[in-house]
Write a protein that holds these residues in place. Structure first.
Motif, PDB file in Angstrom:
ATOM      1  N   MET A   1       1.110  -1.532  -0.278  1.00  0.00           N
ATOM      2  CA  MET A   1       0.040   0.125   0.454  1.00  0.00           C
ATOM      3  C   MET A   1       0.519   0.957   0.277  1.00  0.00           C
ATOM      4  O   MET A   1       0.336   2.189  -0.206  1.00  0.00           O
ATOM      5  CB  MET A   1      -1.123  -0.101   1.093  1.00  0.00           C
ATOM      6  N   ASN A   2       1.858   1.237   0.801  1.00  0.00           N
ATOM      7  CA  ASN A   2       2.582   2.013   0.579  1.00  0.00           C
ATOM      8  C   ASN A   2       3.926   1.825   0.494  1.00  0.00           C
ATOM      9  O   ASN A   2       4.605   0.688   1.202  1.00  0.00           O
ATOM     10  CB  ASN A   2       2.278   3.361   1.411  1.00  0.00           C
ATOM     11  N   GLY A   3       5.287   3.207   0.723  1.00  0.00           N
ATOM     12  CA  GLY A   3       6.122   2.298   0.843  1.00  0.00           C
ATOM     13  C   GLY A   3       6.936   1.849   2.132  1.00  0.00           C
ATOM     14  O   GLY A   3       7.602   0.760   2.138  1.00  0.00           O
ATOM     15  N   SER A   4       6.300   2.753   3.281  1.00  0.00           N
ATOM     16  CA  SER A   4       6.838   1.478   4.901  1.00  0.00           C
ATOM     17  C   SER A   4       6.281  -0.524   4.781  1.00  0.00           C
ATOM     18  O   SER A   4       6.839  -0.631   5.082  1.00  0.00           O
ATOM     19  CB  SER A   4       6.139   2.282   5.671  1.00  0.00           C
ATOM     20  N   ILE A   5       4.616   0.078   4.123  1.00  0.00           N
ATOM     21  CA  ILE A   5       4.508  -1.508   4.147  1.00  0.00           C
ATOM     22  C   ILE A   5       5.515  -2.796   3.425  1.00  0.00           C
ATOM     23  O   ILE A   5       5.487  -3.831   3.844  1.00  0.00           O
ATOM     24  CB  ILE A   5       3.198  -1.222   3.510  1.00  0.00           C
ATOM     25  N   ILE A   6       6.317  -2.165   2.107  1.00  0.00           N
ATOM     26  CA  ILE A   6       7.157  -2.499   1.695  1.00  0.00           C
ATOM     27  C   ILE A   6       8.073  -3.266   1.972  1.00  0.00           C
ATOM     28  O   ILE A   6       8.905  -4.103   1.789  1.00  0.00           O
ATOM     29  CB  ILE A   6       7.062  -1.929  -0.151  1.00  0.00           C
ATOM     30  N   GLN A   7       8.842  -1.206   2.779  1.00  0.00           N
ATOM     31  CA  GLN A   7      10.392  -2.191   3.722  1.00  0.00           C
ATOM     32  C   GLN A   7       9.430  -3.148   4.880  1.00  0.00           C
ATOM     33  O   GLN A   7      10.871  -4.616   4.598  1.00  0.00           O
ATOM     34  CB  GLN A   7       9.983  -0.700   4.329  1.00  0.00           C
ATOM     35  N   TYR A   8       9.058  -3.700   4.964  1.00  0.00           N
ATOM     36  CA  TYR A   8       8.893  -4.607   5.832  1.00  0.00           C
ATOM     37  C   TYR A   8       8.427  -5.726   5.685  1.00  0.00           C
ATOM     38  O   TYR A   8       8.612  -6.484   5.977  1.00  0.00           O
ATOM     39  CB  TYR A   8       7.169  -3.632   7.066  1.00  0.00           C
ATOM     40  N   ARG A   9       7.558  -5.561   4.213  1.00  0.00           N
ATOM     41  CA  ARG A   9       7.318  -7.103   3.879  1.00  0.00           C
ATOM     42  C   ARG A   9       8.844  -7.367   3.429  1.00  0.00           C
ATOM     43  O   ARG A   9       9.204  -8.986   3.780  1.00  0.00           O
ATOM     44  CB  ARG A   9       6.893  -6.954   2.167  1.00  0.00           C
ATOM     45  N   ALA A  10      10.161  -6.883   3.124  1.00  0.00           N
ATOM     46  CA  ALA A  10      11.629  -6.643   2.565  1.00  0.00           C
ATOM     47  C   ALA A  10      12.611  -7.803   4.539  1.00  0.00           C
ATOM     48  O   ALA A  10      13.153  -8.575   4.191  1.00  0.00           O
ATOM     49  CB  ALA A  10      12.280  -5.757   2.205  1.00  0.00           C
ATOM     50  N   LEU A  11      11.893  -7.019   5.148  1.00  0.00           N
ATOM     51  CA  LEU A  11      12.333  -7.269   6.112  1.00  0.00           C
ATOM     52  C   LEU A  11      11.658  -8.888   6.227  1.00  0.00           C
ATOM     53  O   LEU A  11      12.613  -9.792   6.876  1.00  0.00           O
ATOM     54  CB  LEU A  11      11.465  -6.693   7.769  1.00  0.00           C
TER      55      LEU A  11
ATOM     56  N   GLY B   1       7.260 -12.702  -2.219  1.00  0.00           N
ATOM     57  CA  GLY B   1       8.968 -12.692  -2.751  1.00  0.00           C
ATOM     58  C   GLY B   1       8.959 -14.371  -1.224  1.00  0.00           C
ATOM     59  O   GLY B   1      10.069 -15.364  -1.545  1.00  0.00           O
ATOM     60  N   GLY B   2       8.111 -15.038  -0.304  1.00  0.00           N
ATOM     61  CA  GLY B   2       8.460 -15.317   0.151  1.00  0.00           C
ATOM     62  C   GLY B   2       8.325 -15.894   1.465  1.00  0.00           C
ATOM     63  O   GLY B   2       8.644 -14.026   1.968  1.00  0.00           O
ATOM     64  N   GLY B   3       8.244 -16.962   2.700  1.00  0.00           N
ATOM     65  CA  GLY B   3       8.260 -17.213   4.131  1.00  0.00           C
ATOM     66  C   GLY B   3       7.311 -16.224   4.292  1.00  0.00           C
ATOM     67  O   GLY B   3       6.321 -15.788   4.154  1.00  0.00           O
ATOM     68  N   GLY B   4       7.468 -15.912   6.088  1.00  0.00           N
ATOM     69  CA  GLY B   4       6.942 -15.321   6.421  1.00  0.00           C
ATOM     70  C   GLY B   4       5.850 -16.698   7.897  1.00  0.00           C
ATOM     71  O   GLY B   4       6.135 -17.375   7.564  1.00  0.00           O
TER      72      GLY B   4
END
Length: 395
Positions: free
Chosen positions: A1-11, A315-318
């Motif tokens: 939804m926004n840049g910050s959410i993408i960062q957390y997915r990357a984490l 990208g998987g994981g979680g």
């Protein structure tokens, strides 16, 4: 939804490889069967290293999201100060846009906040914080003039000294809708009781013996104080979050890796029950969270984006790959897609949505909660059913 959410997915994705190890280590356990053919269900072991990495990544994602939310609230406070310094349509619009951004960032932080205050000894603190920041519905007449009641609200009640300490005392004083702090109290001040607030209503006046007692000047001060209170609350939360702090992180990090994942699982199912389901009206006459700002749907989407980034990140994981079987993972992924698609088709404010859509949304949320908890079993497709060989008599 926004840049910050993408960062957390990357984490979350950083530990995807480790999570994958867990999946590779799963082995089917065959039990003696009395009839043919039967479904063989693999156990769901948890890789300790993967759990440690993932649980830490999720906590750090929470820290990042809380930091983003606090920064957005600071921007909101500056926008409010700008409006009060020069009350015009542009400054009012800037303040409203800043409110929308800050409210959505805060909504995205709610699953993490629920997690942070999960321990029994911290729950009362968490409840107090959320009631201070996010109490709703908020009664407009408790704060300001409303049609038919020209002397209503704190704005007109000069017996109440306008200090932040007094506003905190007045908050929910005799009824839960009497909000005098938090996002939704500020929403009333920026949009007005009927969503028709004009910038001129924030123009300072200097007439009379006590200009500070004039309604417009009290409205200005009330708006400033509410914005200040939201910033103070978010700053308090942000200070307590980092793993270096001997505060919120201590209880979480003292748990074993698997216990942390179970705490996340429990917190997220509570978010669905206590936050998301509550935000879905059960009728067209129900109160909504952000009726004046028309932001109720976007707040729900922000919460769901955080849950999805933790459970099934890009990208998987979680969490899903660690805690669920592959059929539950697929079902959960589809449920997220279906819920988001349904919400995007619905009206905003959400109270205008069709009742059938609201009912469908509730069912999808209940399914997501059941899948997260691991209590909802997913039938195995026929093509995945492996017949079990039975011993032949005499062998």
């Amino acid at each position: 939804m926004n840049g910050s959410i993408i960062q957390y997915r990357a984490l979350a994705c950083l530990v995807g490889a480790l999570v994958g190890l867990s999946a590779c280590e799963q082995k089917a356990v065959e039990k003696p069967q009395q009839a043919s053919p039967q479904t063989v269900v693999a156990p769901q072991p948890v890789n300790e290293q993967a759990a440690a990495e993932l649980s830490l990544a999720i906590w750090q994602a929470g820290e990042a999201q809380v930091t983003h939310a606090h920064a957005a609230v600071e921007t909101l406070q500056r926008a409010v100060d700008g409006l009060l310094a020069q009350a015009d349509d542009n400054k009012l619009e800037n303040a409203r846009l800043a409110w929308l951004e800050a409210h959505r960032e805060f909504a995205a932080a709610l699953p993490y906040i629920q997690l942070a205050f999960s321990p029994g000894e911290l729950r009362s603190q968490g409840r107090k914080l959320l009631l201070s920041l996010d109490s709703w519905p908020a009664q407009a007449g408790y704060l300001d003039t409303v049609p038919g009641y020209s002397e209503s609200g704190i704005v007109n009640d000069t017996a109440i000294d306008l200090t932040l300490a007094n506003l905190r005392k007045q908050h929910r004083l005799t009824a839960h809708e009497e909000a005098s702090t938090g996002f939704h109290a500020l929403e009333i001040m920026l949009w007005g009781p009927t969503s028709e607030r004009a910038a001129e209503q924030f123009l300072a006046e200097s007439g009379g013996e006590k200009p500070e007692a004039l309604a417009v000047n009290r409205r200005r001060e009330l708006t400033r104080l509410i914005a200040k209170g939201v910033e103070e609350d978010m700053a308090w939360l942000a200070r307590r979050w980092p793993t270096a702090a001997n505060s919120l992180s201590q209880s979480y990090l003292s748990l074993g890796p698997v216990a942390r994942l179970q705490q996340i699982r429990a917190a997220h199912t509570r978010v669905i029950d206590e936050q998301l389901l509550r935000r879905l009206p059960e009728s067209s006459e129900s109160d909504v969270e952000s009726s004046r700002a028309a932001d109720s749907k976007q707040a729900i989407l922000a919460i769901m984006a955080t849950l999805q980034s933790n459970w099934i990140p890009t990208g998987g994981g979680g969490l899903a790959e660690v805690l669920l079987d592959r059929h539950q993972v697929a079902a959960l992924r589809q449920a997220f897609v279906d819920f988001e698609g349904l919400l995007l088709r619905m009206e905003d404010p959400i109270e205008l949505a069709e009742l059938a859509q609201l009912a469908q949304a509730r069912k999808l949320l209940e399914r997501i909660a059941g899948l997260m908890a691991g209590t909802t079993q997913v039938p195995v497709p026929k093509q995945d059913v492996m017949p079990v060989s039975l011993p032949v008599d005499g062998e």
